[in-house]
Design a protein around this motif. Structure first.
Motif, PDB file in Angstrom:
ATOM      1  N   MET A   1       0.769  -1.216  -0.174  1.00 29.98           N
ATOM      2  CA  MET A   1       0.091  -0.064  -0.051  1.00 29.98           C
ATOM      3  C   MET A   1       0.734   1.401  -0.083  1.00 29.98           C
ATOM      4  SD  MET A   1      -2.863  -1.393  -0.026  1.00 29.98           S
ATOM      5  CE  MET A   1      -4.322  -0.474   0.516  1.00 29.98           C
ATOM      6  N   LYS A   2       0.418   2.260  -0.743  1.00 34.82           N
ATOM      7  CA  LYS A   2       1.227   3.555  -0.774  1.00 34.82           C
ATOM      8  C   LYS A   2       0.215   4.640  -0.356  1.00 34.82           C
ATOM      9  CE  LYS A   2       4.822   2.102  -2.656  1.00 34.82           C
ATOM     10  NZ  LYS A   2       6.165   2.144  -2.521  1.00 34.82           N
ATOM     11  N   GLN A   3       0.569   5.842  -0.081  1.00 36.54           N
ATOM     12  CA  GLN A   3      -0.003   6.650   0.631  1.00 36.54           C
ATOM     13  C   GLN A   3       0.484   8.125  -0.401  1.00 36.54           C
ATOM     14  OE1 GLN A   3      -1.100   7.534   4.739  1.00 36.54           O
ATOM     15  NE2 GLN A   3       0.018   9.639   4.406  1.00 36.54           N
ATOM     16  N   PHE A   4      -0.396   8.806  -0.771  1.00 30.53           N
ATOM     17  CA  PHE A   4      -0.344  10.164  -1.430  1.00 30.53           C
ATOM     18  C   PHE A   4      -1.004  11.192  -0.744  1.00 30.53           C
ATOM     19  CE2 PHE A   4      -0.110   8.926  -6.099  1.00 30.53           C
ATOM     20  CZ  PHE A   4       0.953   8.327  -5.936  1.00 30.53           C
ATOM     21  N   HIS A   5      -0.381  12.127  -0.447  1.00 30.31           N
ATOM     22  CA  HIS A   5      -0.950  13.679   0.144  1.00 30.31           C
ATOM     23  C   HIS A   5      -1.067  14.457  -1.090  1.00 30.31           C
ATOM     24  CE1 HIS A   5      -0.250  17.513   2.079  1.00 30.31           C
ATOM     25  NE2 HIS A   5      -1.318  17.030   2.506  1.00 30.31           N
ATOM     26  N   LEU A   6      -2.189  14.869  -1.204  1.00 35.98           N
ATOM     27  CA  LEU A   6      -2.741  15.709  -2.365  1.00 35.98           C
ATOM     28  C   LEU A   6      -3.224  17.066  -2.008  1.00 35.98           C
ATOM     29  CD1 LEU A   6      -5.077  13.140  -4.138  1.00 35.98           C
ATOM     30  CD2 LEU A   6      -2.513  13.406  -4.470  1.00 35.98           C
ATOM     31  N   ILE A   7      -2.829  18.000  -2.837  1.00 42.87           N
ATOM     32  CA  ILE A   7      -3.266  19.637  -2.373  1.00 42.87           C
ATOM     33  C   ILE A   7      -3.869  19.646  -3.862  1.00 42.87           C
ATOM     34  CG2 ILE A   7      -2.740  21.940  -2.089  1.00 42.87           C
ATOM     35  CD1 ILE A   7      -2.298  20.260   0.340  1.00 42.87           C
ATOM     36  N   VAL A   8      -5.315  20.144  -4.024  1.00 43.47           N
ATOM     37  CA  VAL A   8      -5.951  20.433  -5.313  1.00 43.47           C
ATOM     38  C   VAL A   8      -6.196  21.870  -5.171  1.00 43.47           C
ATOM     39  CG1 VAL A   8      -7.778  19.833  -6.883  1.00 43.47           C
ATOM     40  CG2 VAL A   8      -6.938  17.992  -5.070  1.00 43.47           C
ATOM     41  N   ARG A   9      -5.954  22.405  -6.180  1.00 44.87           N
ATOM     42  CA  ARG A   9      -6.214  23.855  -6.339  1.00 44.87           C
ATOM     43  C   ARG A   9      -7.020  23.991  -7.700  1.00 44.87           C
ATOM     44  NH1 ARG A   9      -0.895  23.144  -5.021  1.00 44.87           N
ATOM     45  NH2 ARG A   9      -0.229  24.611  -3.301  1.00 44.87           N
TER      46      ARG A   9
ATOM     47  N   LEU B   1      -0.357   1.387  -5.751  1.00 39.10           N
ATOM     48  CA  LEU B   1       0.213   2.333  -6.365  1.00 39.10           C
ATOM     49  C   LEU B   1      -0.573   2.614  -7.932  1.00 39.10           C
ATOM     50  CD1 LEU B   1       2.463   4.663  -6.683  1.00 39.10           C
ATOM     51  CD2 LEU B   1       3.599   3.094  -7.929  1.00 39.10           C
ATOM     52  N   ASP B   2      -1.140   1.612  -8.542  1.00 38.14           N
ATOM     53  CA  ASP B   2      -2.106   1.875  -9.637  1.00 38.14           C
ATOM     54  C   ASP B   2      -3.230   2.282  -9.456  1.00 38.14           C
ATOM     55  OD1 ASP B   2       0.059   0.481 -11.516  1.00 38.14           O
ATOM     56  OD2 ASP B   2      -0.799  -1.418 -11.230  1.00 38.14           O
TER      57      ASP B   2
ATOM     58  N   GLN C   1      -7.047  23.129 -11.354  1.00 38.89           N
ATOM     59  CA  GLN C   1      -6.220  23.712 -11.947  1.00 38.89           C
ATOM     60  C   GLN C   1      -4.820  23.056 -11.754  1.00 38.89           C
ATOM     61  OE1 GLN C   1      -6.413  27.671 -10.493  1.00 38.89           O
ATOM     62  NE2 GLN C   1      -7.731  28.331 -12.135  1.00 38.89           N
ATOM     63  N   ASP C   2      -4.889  22.447 -10.696  1.00 37.32           N
ATOM     64  CA  ASP C   2      -3.402  21.709 -10.430  1.00 37.32           C
ATOM     65  C   ASP C   2      -3.823  20.819  -9.088  1.00 37.32           C
ATOM     66  OD1 ASP C   2      -0.525  21.488 -10.491  1.00 37.32           O
ATOM     67  OD2 ASP C   2      -0.691  22.359  -8.310  1.00 37.32           O
ATOM     68  N   VAL C   3      -2.817  19.711  -9.165  1.00 40.15           N
ATOM     69  CA  VAL C   3      -3.050  18.763  -8.031  1.00 40.15           C
ATOM     70  C   VAL C   3      -1.560  18.287  -7.830  1.00 40.15           C
ATOM     71  CG1 VAL C   3      -3.545  16.599  -7.251  1.00 40.15           C
ATOM     72  CG2 VAL C   3      -5.065  17.712  -9.150  1.00 40.15           C
ATOM     73  N   GLU C   4      -0.969  18.934  -6.635  1.00 41.75           N
ATOM     74  CA  GLU C   4       0.421  18.743  -6.197  1.00 41.75           C
ATOM     75  C   GLU C   4       0.229  17.313  -5.445  1.00 41.75           C
ATOM     76  OE1 GLU C   4       2.662  20.368  -2.336  1.00 41.75           O
ATOM     77  OE2 GLU C   4       1.719  21.827  -3.861  1.00 41.75           O
ATOM     78  N   ILE C   5       0.973  16.264  -5.753  1.00 39.30           N
ATOM     79  CA  ILE C   5       1.043  14.960  -5.248  1.00 39.30           C
ATOM     80  C   ILE C   5       2.675  14.643  -4.340  1.00 39.30           C
ATOM     81  CG2 ILE C   5       0.797  12.624  -5.884  1.00 39.30           C
ATOM     82  CD1 ILE C   5      -0.337  13.541  -8.486  1.00 39.30           C
ATOM     83  N   THR C   6       2.306  14.195  -3.320  1.00 40.52           N
ATOM     84  CA  THR C   6       3.369  13.857  -2.554  1.00 40.52           C
ATOM     85  C   THR C   6       3.283  12.607  -1.991  1.00 40.52           C
ATOM     86  OG1 THR C   6       3.764  16.209  -1.904  1.00 40.52           O
ATOM     87  CG2 THR C   6       5.143  14.523  -0.626  1.00 40.52           C
ATOM     88  N   GLU C   7       4.356  11.506  -2.348  1.00 44.42           N
ATOM     89  CA  GLU C   7       4.251  10.343  -1.704  1.00 44.42           C
ATOM     90  C   GLU C   7       4.649  10.428  -0.365  1.00 44.42           C
ATOM     91  OE1 GLU C   7       5.288   5.664  -2.433  1.00 44.42           O
ATOM     92  OE2 GLU C   7       5.234   6.994  -4.058  1.00 44.42           O
TER      93      GLU C   7
END
Length: 90
Positions: free
Chosen positions: A1-9, A50-51, A70-76
């Protein structure tokens, strides 16, 4: 399992976007949470394979019919807690 932290603008508050994200998460078996931030962004923690996460993010980028992403900032990130569902935080 993976984890993403997303910030959506974009235009993502006041348009049902958090509930859209929650529905996507439930449909795709993603665990975690989503919330509005004071700066007008939407923040999300998503945990899945991940998929699955890549598919989830691509659907978020499309948004719902009222949002304009407008933008999605993705950090694993490293998972710090165990999630059993996907919730909207207030």
């Amino acid at each position: 399992m993976k984890q993403f932290h997303l910030i959506v603008r974009g235009r993502v508050q006041g348009v049902g976007f958090r509930y859209f994200v929650q529905t996507l998460a439930l449909e795709n078996h993603v665990m975690g949470w989503v919330r509005n931030n004071p700066d007008g962004t939407v923040e999300c923690i998503a945990v899945a394979s991940l998929d699955t996460l890549h598919t989830f993010v691509e659907k978020i980028k499309l948004g719902n019919r009222f949002a304009k992403v407008q933008d999605v900032e993705i950090t694993e990130t490293e998972p710090k807690e165990l999630f059993s569902s996907f919730k909207v935080k207030y």
